[in-house]
Write a protein that holds these residues in place. Structure first.
Motif, PDB file in Angstrom:
ATOM      1  N   GLN A 142       0.812  -1.209   0.000  1.00  0.00           N
ATOM      2  CA  GLN A 142       0.000   0.000   0.000  1.00  0.00           C
ATOM      3  C   GLN A 142       0.852   1.268   0.000  1.00  0.00           C
ATOM      4  N   ALA A 143       0.412   2.237  -0.786  1.00  0.00           N
ATOM      5  CA  ALA A 143       1.003   3.574  -0.776  1.00  0.00           C
ATOM      6  C   ALA A 143      -0.140   4.580  -0.780  1.00  0.00           C
ATOM      7  N   ASP A 144      -0.219   5.373   0.270  1.00  0.00           N
ATOM      8  CA  ASP A 144      -1.299   6.364   0.401  1.00  0.00           C
ATOM      9  C   ASP A 144      -2.671   5.705   0.303  1.00  0.00           C
ATOM     10  N   GLY A 145      -2.781   4.494   0.861  1.00  0.00           N
ATOM     11  CA  GLY A 145      -4.061   3.799   0.888  1.00  0.00           C
ATOM     12  C   GLY A 145      -4.467   3.144  -0.403  1.00  0.00           C
ATOM     13  N   LYS A 146      -3.578   3.088  -1.387  1.00  0.00           N
ATOM     14  CA  LYS A 146      -3.882   2.487  -2.679  1.00  0.00           C
ATOM     15  C   LYS A 146      -2.990   1.269  -2.917  1.00  0.00           C
ATOM     16  N   GLY A 148      -0.338  -0.897  -4.742  1.00  0.00           N
ATOM     17  CA  GLY A 148       0.798  -0.633  -5.613  1.00  0.00           C
ATOM     18  C   GLY A 148       1.416   0.726  -5.347  1.00  0.00           C
ATOM     19  N   PHE A 149       2.636   0.908  -5.866  1.00  0.00           N
ATOM     20  CA  PHE A 149       3.322   2.173  -5.607  1.00  0.00           C
ATOM     21  C   PHE A 149       4.243   2.544  -6.755  1.00  0.00           C
ATOM     22  N   SER A 150       4.697   3.789  -6.734  1.00  0.00           N
ATOM     23  CA  SER A 150       5.584   4.339  -7.757  1.00  0.00           C
ATOM     24  C   SER A 150       7.030   4.293  -7.273  1.00  0.00           C
ATOM     25  N   ALA A 151       7.958   4.630  -8.177  1.00  0.00           N
ATOM     26  CA  ALA A 151       9.372   4.695  -7.816  1.00  0.00           C
ATOM     27  C   ALA A 151       9.609   5.760  -6.754  1.00  0.00           C
ATOM     28  N   ALA A 152       8.860   6.849  -6.812  1.00  0.00           N
ATOM     29  CA  ALA A 152       9.025   7.920  -5.822  1.00  0.00           C
ATOM     30  C   ALA A 152       8.707   7.413  -4.420  1.00  0.00           C
ATOM     31  N   PHE A 153       7.645   6.616  -4.288  1.00  0.00           N
ATOM     32  CA  PHE A 153       7.309   6.056  -2.979  1.00  0.00           C
ATOM     33  C   PHE A 153       8.386   5.093  -2.510  1.00  0.00           C
ATOM     34  N   ALA A 154       8.921   4.286  -3.437  1.00  0.00           N
ATOM     35  CA  ALA A 154       9.966   3.329  -3.070  1.00  0.00           C
ATOM     36  C   ALA A 154      11.182   4.050  -2.499  1.00  0.00           C
TER      37      ALA A 154
END
Length: 256
Positions: A142-146, A148-154
């Motif tokens: 989860q990223a921001d409640g969604k 999957g995530f982006s490279a920025a979140f990683a």
């Protein structure tokens, strides 16, 4: 740090960093990882990288252009395959062990790593070999409640974990300069809200650490590449050189 109490680090960022470090997968693969990719073989847990999967990431449609495919993320749309595909053909079909231990080459001991335990807590697998009573039960990280995530979140995830670790930003800076990174390109992230110093690391550094550990373990390059998904041997071989050129503390001590 990754095996410590989860109240020290956001569990989603901890899961991201731990999976990147323990498997060497690329950011995009980690961001698309779905619980269905995990399989038990006996008591061992594996991550099976598909050659294709539907994009299951939750898309922020407001950020996509009017001519974009609203059912897939920008990364999948850019690949032109209509869904998730690995970066290289050699990356597809990999079966990666999810380890609970690792060889500490400083102490020479096999120590607890805990990635299998974390994955079982986080994803709550349905298979008979999985433990019951898992803590979470997410389908994707989860990223921001969604999903999957982006490279920025990683990148934010590994820096959040790095700030809680023993990674020294000053020593990290020296290593980057040693590797040819110009001094003015090394970023300063300051401290987190607890006052911990944040090192200049990115998610891809976890892949480099994984590859270097394989080299430390003296895994044959050809076999290691079946796990890392490198297309060219010379690309992987730089990690062999990293391992060989590391300081040998015992040899250093014998000099005095």
């Amino acid at each position: 740090m990754l095996t410590a109490d989860e109240d020290l680090v956001d569990p989603h960022k901890a899961m991201t960093s731990h999976l990147l470090l323990g498997t060497g997968i690329r950011n995009d693969t980690c961001g698309h990882t779905h619980k269905s990719w995990f399989t038990y073989r006996g008591d061992e847990l594996y991550l099976d990288i598909p050659d294709f999967d539907n994009c299951r990431k939750e898309i922020d449609k407001a950020r996509k252009g009017p001519n974009s495919n609203e059912n897939i993320c920008g990364s999948c749309e850019g690949s032109g395959d209509g869904g998730y595909t690995p970066k290289t053909p050699t990356s597809a079909g990999r079966q990666l062990l999810i380890p609970n231990s690792y060889k500490n080459h400083v102490t020479g001991e096999v120590e607890y790593f805990g990635l299998k335990d974390r994955c079982e807590r986080y994803f709550a697998f349905d298979e008979p070999a999985a433990p019951t009573g898992s803590e979470y039960g997410f389908d994707m990280i989860q990223a921001d409640g969604k999903d999957g995530f982006s490279a920025a979140f990683a990148n934010k995830a590994v820096r959040a974990v790095g700030a809680k670790s023993d990674i020294n930003p000053t020593l990290r800076k020296k290593r980057l300069i040693q590797e040819g990174v110009p001094n003015d390109k090394i970023r300063k992230f300051g401290t987190n809200k607890e006052g911990d110093k944040i090192p200049d690391i990115v998610a891809h550094d976890m892949r480099a650490s994984y590859c270097t550990q394989l080299a430390r373990n003296d895994v044959r390059t050809a076999y290691a590449m079946t796990k890392t998904g490198h297309k060219l041997e010379e690309t992987f071989y730089r990690y062999v050189n990293f391992a060989r050129n590391e300081l040998d503390k015992n040899k250093d001590k014998s000099m005095f």
